[in-house]
Design an enzyme around this catalytic site. Structure first.
Site, PDB file in Angstrom:
ATOM      1  N   CYS A 136       0.844  -1.199   0.000  1.00 29.12           N
ATOM      2  CA  CYS A 136       0.000   0.000   0.000  1.00 29.12           C
ATOM      3  C   CYS A 136       0.875   1.243   0.000  1.00 29.12           C
ATOM      4  O   CYS A 136       1.787   1.371   0.819  1.00 29.12           O
ATOM      5  CB  CYS A 136      -0.908  -0.022   1.220  1.00 29.12           C
ATOM      6  SG  CYS A 136      -1.928   1.463   1.411  1.00 29.12           S
ATOM      7  N   CYS A 161       0.229   3.183   3.647  1.00 32.06           N
ATOM      8  CA  CYS A 161       0.727   2.716   4.946  1.00 32.06           C
ATOM      9  C   CYS A 161       1.825   1.667   4.856  1.00 32.06           C
ATOM     10  O   CYS A 161       2.401   1.282   5.872  1.00 32.06           O
ATOM     11  CB  CYS A 161      -0.426   2.158   5.776  1.00 32.06           C
ATOM     12  SG  CYS A 161      -1.152   0.628   5.102  1.00 32.06           S
ATOM     13  N   CYS A 166      -7.196  -1.292   1.153  1.00 31.23           N
ATOM     14  CA  CYS A 166      -6.179  -1.824   2.053  1.00 31.23           C
ATOM     15  C   CYS A 166      -6.837  -2.144   3.388  1.00 31.23           C
ATOM     16  O   CYS A 166      -7.502  -1.287   3.985  1.00 31.23           O
ATOM     17  CB  CYS A 166      -5.054  -0.808   2.225  1.00 31.23           C
ATOM     18  SG  CYS A 166      -3.858  -1.234   3.513  1.00 31.23           S
ATOM     19  N   CYS A 208      -5.258   0.411   6.358  1.00 30.20           N
ATOM     20  CA  CYS A 208      -5.543   1.848   6.442  1.00 30.20           C
ATOM     21  C   CYS A 208      -6.815   2.270   5.725  1.00 30.20           C
ATOM     22  O   CYS A 208      -7.233   3.427   5.834  1.00 30.20           O
ATOM     23  CB  CYS A 208      -4.360   2.648   5.907  1.00 30.20           C
ATOM     24  SG  CYS A 208      -4.128   2.542   4.110  1.00 30.20           S
ATOM     25  N   CYS A 228      -8.392  -4.865 -10.270  1.00 27.64           N
ATOM     26  CA  CYS A 228      -8.008  -3.720 -11.100  1.00 27.64           C
ATOM     27  C   CYS A 228      -7.552  -2.606 -10.161  1.00 27.64           C
ATOM     28  O   CYS A 228      -8.366  -1.975  -9.482  1.00 27.64           O
ATOM     29  CB  CYS A 228      -9.213  -3.293 -11.929  1.00 27.64           C
ATOM     30  SG  CYS A 228      -8.860  -1.970 -13.101  1.00 27.64           S
TER      31      CYS A 228
END
Length: 208
Positions: A125, A128, A171, A174, A196
């Site tokens: 991510c 984070c 995610c 976060c 995607c």
């Protein structure tokens, strides 16, 4: 008197060993010698072979924890939550990262850094740093955005869009917006899914 108490205790112990359960009430012999402590009633048999659990709470502390470990030898890794006020996210992310990760924007197709990128490593991510995808699950879907057929265990949350037409992926740590997941499109992948993902939502780290 001592002989009567001894025979009573022996009979009680034998009942526990043979049946695994008993309901005990103080006998006249026990009351007559001044023992007034309540002996707990045990209504369940031992579940893990350590002996009779005296209470539900102790069974939860010992037996249930042990049993859950045995029934799930490969639990999903724990994802640590990353929570920040939106003002802090705006301060640490670029304007484009904030637009996509925090306000659920979308980058233009064919413009992302990782659209045609196929090196070996891990995608995390961009907000984070939580690992999200292995490069081995990335494939060329031709859609204009990076495509993966599955995320790392427990790393991706799925939420239907308000209109119900698509499934958003975020995610799990976060809540940053990644993109959408589509299923049943016929791609020759193990899951027949296409995650995607916006390139701006992820960061690549090469394998050692």
């Amino acid at each position: 008197m001592a002989g009567q108490v001894q025979r009573t205790c022996f009979s009680l112990s034998l009942a526990v060993i043979v049946t695994g359960s008993f309901t005990c009430r103080p006998s006249p012999v026990v009351r007559s010698i001044g023992i007034h402590h309540k002996i707990p009633s045990l209504k369940s048999k031992p579940s893990i072979g350590f002996g009779v659990s005296p209470t539900t709470s102790s069974r939860n502390r010992l037996g249930v924890a042990f049993a859950s470990t045995r029934s799930n030898p490969n639990p999903e890794p724990e994802i640590m939550a990353v929570q920040k006020p939106e003002e802090e996210w705006q301060a640490i992310l670029s304007p484009e990262q904030f637009r996509i990760l925090r306000t659920k924007g979308t980058e233009l197709p064919g413009t992302g850094e990782y659209n045609k990128y196929f090196e070996n490593g891990i995608y995390s991510c961009a907000g984070c740093g939580t690992p999200l995808y292995k490069s081995t699950t990335k494939f060329d879907s031709g859609c204009g955005w990076p495509a993966f057929y599955e995320g790392l265990p427990g790393a991706i949350n799925r939420t239907p869009d308000p209109d119900g037409r698509r499934i958003e992926i975020t995610c799990a740590a976060c809540g940053g917006h990644l993109g959408h997941v589509f299923k049943g499109e016929g791609f020759p992948t193990p899951t027949d899914e296409r995650h995607c993902v916006n390139s701006i939502s992820i960061k690549f780290a090469p394998a050692n």
